[in-house]
Design a protein around this motif. Structure first.
Motif, short mmCIF file in Angstrom:
data_model
loop_
_atom_site.label_atom_id
_atom_site.label_comp_id
_atom_site.label_asym_id
_atom_site.label_seq_id
_atom_site.Cartn_x
_atom_site.Cartn_y
_atom_site.Cartn_z
N LEU A 213 -4.11 -0.16 -0.97
CA LEU A 213 -5.37 0.58 -0.89
C LEU A 213 -5.85 0.60 0.55
CD1 LEU A 213 -7.24 -0.75 -4.06
CD2 LEU A 213 -5.85 1.31 -3.83
N ARG A 214 -6.19 1.78 1.02
CA ARG A 214 -6.74 1.90 2.38
C ARG A 214 -8.11 2.54 2.27
NH1 ARG A 214 -3.17 5.13 6.51
NH2 ARG A 214 -3.85 6.90 5.24
N GLY A 219 -15.81 5.11 1.83
CA GLY A 219 -15.78 3.98 0.91
C GLY A 219 -14.83 4.13 -0.24
N ARG A 220 -14.26 5.32 -0.41
CA ARG A 220 -13.31 5.51 -1.51
C ARG A 220 -11.90 5.17 -1.02
NH1 ARG A 220 -14.10 11.22 -4.31
NH2 ARG A 220 -12.59 10.20 -5.72
N PRO A 221 -11.18 4.32 -1.74
CA PRO A 221 -9.86 3.90 -1.26
C PRO A 221 -8.81 4.99 -1.45
CG PRO A 221 -10.31 2.94 -3.40
CD PRO A 221 -11.57 3.65 -3.00
N GLU A 222 -7.91 5.07 -0.49
CA GLU A 222 -6.76 5.96 -0.59
C GLU A 222 -5.58 5.15 -1.09
OE1 GLU A 222 -4.09 9.01 2.17
OE2 GLU A 222 -5.41 7.52 3.10
N HIS A 223 -4.87 5.69 -2.08
CA HIS A 223 -3.71 5.00 -2.62
C HIS A 223 -2.48 5.32 -1.77
CE1 HIS A 223 -5.33 4.36 -6.99
NE2 HIS A 223 -6.20 4.02 -6.05
N LEU A 224 -1.85 4.28 -1.26
CA LEU A 224 -0.62 4.42 -0.48
C LEU A 224 0.50 3.63 -1.15
CD1 LEU A 224 -2.05 3.98 3.15
CD2 LEU A 224 -1.50 6.12 1.97
N TYR A 225 1.72 4.08 -0.94
CA TYR A 225 2.86 3.47 -1.60
C TYR A 225 3.93 3.14 -0.57
CZ TYR A 225 0.54 5.54 -5.61
OH TYR A 225 -0.40 5.90 -6.56
N ARG A 226 4.53 1.95 -0.72
CA ARG A 226 5.65 1.56 0.13
C ARG A 226 6.66 0.80 -0.71
NH1 ARG A 226 5.33 -0.88 4.89
NH2 ARG A 226 3.17 -0.31 5.38
N LEU A 227 7.90 0.79 -0.26
CA LEU A 227 8.93 0.07 -0.98
C LEU A 227 8.63 -1.42 -1.01
CD1 LEU A 227 12.24 1.76 0.25
CD2 LEU A 227 11.00 2.15 -1.88
#
Length: 229
Positions: A213-214, A219-227
């Motif tokens: 989460l970034r 104030g709303r988190p951005e969903h990020l994905y990594r291996l």
């Protein structure tokens, strides 16, 4: 595009395998052959990157094709993924010695072939990237060899998930060398954002991908994905 030649003496089976290949992003079928003689002519005419190679052919063995191409073309010959009903260990060993990049026993389905093709594409991409550098280190070498193996978590996708799409999403994460949002994964693979989000959530559930989460200024988190490591 990885130019693929399908070699199988059964016309119907060859058509099915050709259809399987065309479903995988980054692959194109440039021809088909039903015999050793036809395959050798097609290789010269079409210059494929990869052979989908049956062993049992009416005028010899698919392994004879590899031997002949090794003699005639050396290191410039196309790679070969053996697809055959022959599961005899001597044939497996011979294929390995002749440089086959994989060995898939019939019968198999589209997902089984797709994961091998995606693994081969990862290997091809990594070889191309490393060829532009003067030297490599052990980490590069390890990554090169591991690229040829399908990720274990992708071998049996859950119902409702396509193996090629799952592999494409996974490859996009590998290529990013960092984090991706669902929108970025969608752009990299050509699927919709909703589809990318669904596949990313599946990979998180399987433990292959980690969700981060970034938080931005709103104030709303951005969903990020990594291996996952």
């Amino acid at each position: 595009m990885i130019r693929t030649l399908v070699v199988d003496d059964d016309f119907r089976v060859g058509q099915i395998h050709s259809d399987y290949v065309r479903r995988v992003p980054g692959f194109d079928v440039v021809g088909r052959a039903v015999s050793v003689a036809e395959a050798l002519v097609a290789v010269r005419a079409q210059e494929p990157d990869l052979l989908l190679l049956d062993i049992f052919l009416p005028d010899g063995s698919g392994l004879d094709i590899l031997r002949r191409l090794s003699q005639d073309q050396g290191d410039t010959r196309p790679d070969a993924l053996v697809i055959t009903a022959d599961h005899d260990i001597s044939s497996v060993r011979a294929a390995m010695k002749l440089g086959a990049v994989g060995y898939l026993v019939k019968p198999f389905g589209a997902p089984d072939l797709a994961e091998r093709l995606l693994a081969y594409r990862r290997l091809s991409d990594r070889v191309d990237a490393l060829s532009r550098t003067a030297t490599t280190d052990q980490a590069d070498v390890d990554a090169l060899f591991s690229a040829a193996r399908p990720p274990a978590a992708l071998r049996i996708p859950a119902k409702g998930h396509s193996a090629p799409t799952l592999g494409a999403i996974h490859q996009a994460l590998r290529d990013s060398r960092g984090s991706l949002s669902a929108a970025e994964a969608a752009e990299a693979t050509g699927v919709s954002r909703a589809t990318a989000q669904r596949y990313l959530s599946y990979l998180v559930k399987e433990g292959t991908v980690r969700l981060e989460l970034r938080y931005g200024t709103n104030g709303r988190p951005e969903h990020l994905y990594r291996l996952a490591r």
